[in-house]
Design an enzyme around this catalytic site. Structure first.
Site, short mmCIF file in Angstrom:
data_model
loop_
_atom_site.label_atom_id
_atom_site.label_comp_id
_atom_site.label_asym_id
_atom_site.label_seq_id
_atom_site.Cartn_x
_atom_site.Cartn_y
_atom_site.Cartn_z
N HIS A 98 -57.91 -72.79 -110.29
CA HIS A 98 -59.16 -73.15 -109.65
C HIS A 98 -60.22 -72.11 -109.94
CE1 HIS A 98 -56.98 -70.64 -106.74
NE2 HIS A 98 -58.15 -70.31 -106.20
N HIS A 100 -63.84 -70.47 -108.54
CA HIS A 100 -64.71 -70.25 -107.39
C HIS A 100 -66.16 -70.25 -107.87
CE1 HIS A 100 -61.74 -68.80 -104.36
NE2 HIS A 100 -61.04 -68.55 -105.46
#
Length: 134
Positions: A98, A100
């Protein structure tokens, strides 16, 4: 999908989230514990733990840019950190790749500090990396 992965559960709708973007490969949702207003995670729907397993995920970049620009426009953000913590030593808390997207409003949202020094044997280090990219 991984049965014990919190992001896979969010992708499958088993855990509620505040989704801000979705396409066939990627979902973006607000971080549950945001650093700043608009802090968003961009996540591939296919489960991979780290960037080391993401060779076929070049499709990630366009949604990252799209969502970053949406955050910028929504909140009149000048600056933003875009980062990916890869592995536990790098601060990765969820073992699902992932990115940010963290808006910066006054610069106090994130404290980033590095212990930098002059490079040792930079030519040799660069050659070692170059030889593995061929």
């Amino acid at each position: 999908m991984s049965e014990d992965c919190v992001f896979c559960k969010i992708i499958e709708g088993q855990i509620p989230s505040n989704k801000v973007y979705e396409d066939e490969n990627v979902v973006a949702f607000l971080d549950a514990n945001p650093v700043s207003k608009g802090h968003t995670l961009v996540v591939p729907k296919a489960h991979v733990d780290t960037v080391f397993d993401a060779e076929s995920m070049e499709y990630m970049w366009k949604p990252i840019v799209k969502v970053a620009n949406a955050i910028r426009e929504a909140f009149d953000v000048e600056d933003m950190n875009i980062n990916q913590n890869n592995g536990s030593l790098a601060g990765q808390e969820v073992d699902h790749l992932h990115f940010h997207l963290t808006p910066r409003y006054d610069g106090s949202e994130i404290d980033i500090s590095y212990n930098r020094s002059e490079p040792e044997n930079a030519d040799e280090v660069a050659e070692q990396i170059r030889s593995k990219t061929a």
